[in-house]
Write a protein that holds these residues in place. Structure first.
Motif, PDB file in Angstrom:
ATOM      1  N   VAL A   1      -4.540 -55.453  36.617  1.00 21.64           N
ATOM      2  CA  VAL A   1      -3.471 -56.071  37.396  1.00 21.64           C
ATOM      3  C   VAL A   1      -4.089 -56.627  38.674  1.00 21.64           C
ATOM      4  CG1 VAL A   1      -1.279 -55.716  38.588  1.00 21.64           C
ATOM      5  CG2 VAL A   1      -1.778 -54.435  36.494  1.00 21.64           C
TER       6      VAL A   1
ATOM      7  N   CYS B   1       4.813 -48.562  36.322  1.00 23.74           N
ATOM      8  CA  CYS B   1       4.836 -47.184  35.835  1.00 23.74           C
ATOM      9  C   CYS B   1       6.144 -46.910  35.104  1.00 23.74           C
ATOM     10  CB  CYS B   1       4.705 -46.201  36.999  1.00 23.74           C
ATOM     11  SG  CYS B   1       3.015 -45.948  37.469  1.00 23.74           S
TER      12      CYS B   1
ATOM     13  N   HIS C   1      -5.570 -51.667  45.618  1.00 21.37           N
ATOM     14  CA  HIS C   1      -4.346 -51.901  44.844  1.00 21.37           C
ATOM     15  C   HIS C   1      -4.492 -52.961  43.759  1.00 21.37           C
ATOM     16  CE1 HIS C   1      -1.991 -49.557  47.778  1.00 21.37           C
ATOM     17  NE2 HIS C   1      -2.860 -50.050  48.622  1.00 21.37           N
TER      18      HIS C   1
ATOM     19  N   HIS D   1       3.351 -51.828  41.259  1.00 24.69           N
ATOM     20  CA  HIS D   1       2.755 -50.726  40.499  1.00 24.69           C
ATOM     21  C   HIS D   1       3.786 -49.679  40.115  1.00 24.69           C
ATOM     22  CE1 HIS D   1      -1.414 -51.813  40.149  1.00 24.69           C
ATOM     23  NE2 HIS D   1      -1.445 -52.179  41.421  1.00 24.69           N
ATOM     24  N   HIS D   2       4.697 -49.383  41.034  1.00 23.18           N
ATOM     25  CA  HIS D   2       5.770 -48.433  40.736  1.00 23.18           C
ATOM     26  C   HIS D   2       6.580 -48.892  39.539  1.00 23.18           C
ATOM     27  CE1 HIS D   2       5.868 -45.186  43.558  1.00 23.18           C
ATOM     28  NE2 HIS D   2       5.635 -46.008  44.565  1.00 23.18           N
TER      29      HIS D   2
END
Lengths: 600, 90
Positions: free
Chosen positions: A455, A436, A474, A432-433
């Motif tokens: 996702v 981004c 998540h 996820h980081h």
């Protein structure tokens, strides 16, 4: 005495018939040509070339007559539609080779210079080609040496036929109708006319899943088995064979009961296929009115042709490893645009969502084009090693172009991104980081993407299945990959024959994990699908329905069969039996209950 | 005499079928047409065997040298073929 041989099934279906052994290997001997016979020897060589050319031309000219429409009418409705032109395109290179100076001139010079016979001169030239091809480092191009070999073999046969007319060397065409052809190797030209000649199936000692001949067999819908090493040593002319193209099994001289069994199976399959093809437009709805979503798994963009014949609701698994296969070092890794184009191609060809799985490389899928491992040592347990998301997070130059391409493709159509082999929440957070970061990059470059793109994660590692609740915040969806989940849960190496008997999708541990993931996803209102082989296995569809699975993703070849089962299932009857399965103590009891579900 | 560099763009490179398409096209011209990869000796682009033996994979640089009455059209036609990836899907 009956016997069984095992090869690689490349085109499914069952065929029963006498074996016909094609193309006896010609033995090439050297002998000296006297001065006064030199001209006639050269003439003999030229005639053989001429005859080989005529044979090929005859075959090529028949193709449009046999397959007049654009699509080949194929008895197997899951076959990829192939146009006559495409089949002809496999033959054309062979015709050009016969006109090439390397075959028309050089062997003639060898005959003149060394006073050897035509066969020997041709063999000399072939050996040169083989050496040159062997020196190539691109595997795909290197494999093209077979094309040249096949052409040269044809010329050698023409030489032999002229020398010893009749009997000893089969003049190709007169294969009795209904035969099963066995050959060391077959050329696309040999294969293309088979349905027309009434040949039911073929077996070769050579070849692989994606050889030209295998591709043509699938397009034509003829059962085919390749890679059956030394088969000619064990099979005699006239032996009755049963060929099972799905499993790659050849049964020789079957006894009465086996023969009856396979005949019934064959009839059953034919009936089923014609019945199934009518289900394309029908919804995957259960008897009690529950809609089930049925996605297809694909490996290449070209698989979409097969998907279209099934009326799938979308793509539940788009494997992207092909982008990394068959690459030479000079090509390097696929860039962002190559990824993007491969995704857009599929998005444009399908109506529903496309679930793109990020690279699942490593373990049994090694890559070409050189991905460096630190140290370079071969790991003892590749299945537990640096692979899939682990490799991607380690090597961002591999991962980032793919993430960018997937995000950019998300405005072309509904894209879902799926991460394989996730074992800890931390890995999902890292993904996820990274996403981004990539999104910010795209914004800075004014490139559009869908901010809502779902996702999800593959459930393949038991750690995720055991604490799926921890992963729920998540992920937007789960997709269960049963092949790896079973392998890791039961500690069974999928590729080790010695322990294959322990690989059991019905093991209580596996079923409990499946149940837990499904229940927890439902509670959290997150979709859960299954894209492993278990989802497409007709034996388990009803059990999975009973456990609450509502999204199936299966290979295009089995999709209609799964749809058929779904349409004949009643969830109200399956649920209580599934519950009993979960409470069962041993596998016999489970098998009985599953069998009970399947006859409802 | 014309000379021009091209990059092979189709995924499988100059494999048998792609080579056949190139050679068929080359045979349609009267000019002498040679094709060269890197520093290897140039070969006859009208010979399928020679073209296959170039082992030109994707992204390989090839140089076409054409000499003859129809060299302009030949360069145009063959260049377009190579750049379009021989009309292959991928």
């Amino acid at each position: 005495m009956s016997f069984t041989l095992q090869g690689m099934g490349v085109s499914r279906g069952i065929a029963i018939g006498p074996v016909y052994i094609l193309h006896h290997q010609v033995e090439i001997t050297e002998y000296r040509i006297e001065e006064k016979q030199l001209e006639s020897e050269i003439e003999r060589y030229r005639n053989a070339l001429k005859q080989a050319r005529e044979e090929l031309r005859e075959i090529r000219d028949q193709i449009p007559l046999i397959y007049p429409s654009r699509d080949i009418p194929s008895p197997n409705d899951t076959a990829i539609p192939t146009t006559a032109a495409e089949i002809a395109s496999f033959i054309d290179p062979h015709m050009l080779m016969l006109d090439d100076a390397m075959l028309t001139q050089i062997p003639v010079e060898i005959i003149k210079d060394t006073r050897c016979n035509a066969e020997w001169a041709l063999k000399q030239q072939q050996d040169r080609f083989t050496d040159l091809f062997e020196a190539m480092d691109n595997e795909y191009l290197k494999a093209r040496k077979h094309d040249i070999q096949q052409v040269i073999d044809r010329v050698q046969r023409c030489l032999q036929k002229a020398a010893q007319p009749e009997e000893k060397y089969d003049n190709t065409p007169d294969i009795p109708e209904g035969s099963i052809v066995l050959a060391h190797d077959l050329t696309p030209a040999d294969t293309a006319l088979m349905p027309h000649q009434g040949i039911k199936a073929f077996i070769t000692e050579h070849g692989g899943m994606n050889s030209h001949t295998a591709i043509i067999a699938r397009s034509l819908g003829i059962p085919a088995i390749v890679g059956l090493r030394c088969a000619r040593r064990y099979l005699r002319r006239g032996d009755t064979l049963v060929v099972d193209g799905l499993h790659g099994v050849v049964l020789g001289n079957p006894d009465v009961r086996s023969l009856r069994y396979f005949k019934n199976l064959q009839t059953e399959q034919k009936r089923k296929r014609s019945e199934l093809s009518r289900l394309r437009e029908a919804p995957a709805v259960t008897r009690d009115g529950k809609m089930i979503t049925l996605y297809a798994n694909i490996e290449f963009p070209t698989d979409m042709q097969a998907v279209k014949r099934t009326g799938a609701d979308g793509i539940g698994l788009y494997r992207t490893e092909f982008l990394h296969m068959n690459r030479s070092p000079e090509e390097g890794q696929p860039d962002e645009n190559e990824h993007y184009e491969a995704y857009v191609k599929v998005l444009r060809a399908v109506d529903g969502p496309v679930t793109i799985r990020t690279l699942d490389l490593g373990a049994d899928k090694q890559v070409d084009g050189g991905i460096a491992r630190s140290g370079g040592a071969v790991p003892a347990n590749p299945a537990l090693g640096l692979r899939a998301v682990r490799l991607c997070l380690r090597d961002l130059s591999l991962f980032k172009p793919q993430l960018r391409a997937i995000l950019r493709a998300s405005i072309v159509g509904p894209v879902r991104m799926m991460i394989p082999m996730v074992s800890s929440v931390h890995e999902m957070a890292q993904v996820h980081h990274l996403l981004c970061d990539v999104k910010r990059e795209l914004e800075a470059e004014n490139l559009a993407y869908d901010p809502e793109m779902p996702v999800g994660a593959m459930v393949e590692v038991p750690s995720m299945a055991i604490c799926s609740d921890l992963f729920i915040p998540h992920v937007d969806f789960f997709s269960i990959g049963t092949n790896d989940l079973i392998q890791y849960t039961l500690a069974i190496d999928r590729v080790d024959d010695e322990v294959g008997y322990l690989y059991d999708p019905l093991h209580p541990a596996v079923l409990r994990l499946l149940n837990q993931v499904i229940v927890q996803s439902h509670q959290a209102d997150k979709p859960v699908s299954m894209c492993g082989e278990m989802a497409g296995d007709p034996r388990y569809v009803r059990l999975l329905l009973g456990l609450g699975l509502r999204y199936f993703s299966v290979n295009p070849e089995t999709l209609l069969e799964v749809k058929h089962i779904i349409r004949h299932s009643d969830l109200n009857k399956l649920r209580p039996l599934a519950k009993q399965v979960l409470n069962s103590q041993d596998s016999h009891q489970i098998e009985d209950l599953v069998a009970q579900m399947n006859v409802l | 005499m014309l000379e021009q560099e091209f990059t092979i763009v189709n995924r499988l490179g100059l494999h048998a079928r792609a080579a056949a398409v190139l050679v068929r096209a080359a045979n349609g011209f009267a000019s002498q047409i040679r094709i060269q990869k890197n520093t290897q000796p140039a070969v006859d682009a009208k010979s399928i065997m020679s073209v296959m033996l170039l082992a030109a994979a994707k992204n390989a640089q090839v140089c076409l040298t054409i000499e003859g009455e129809d060299e302009q059209e030949a360069m145009q036609k063959l260049g377009t073929l190579i750049q379009s990836g021989f009309g292959e899907g991928e």
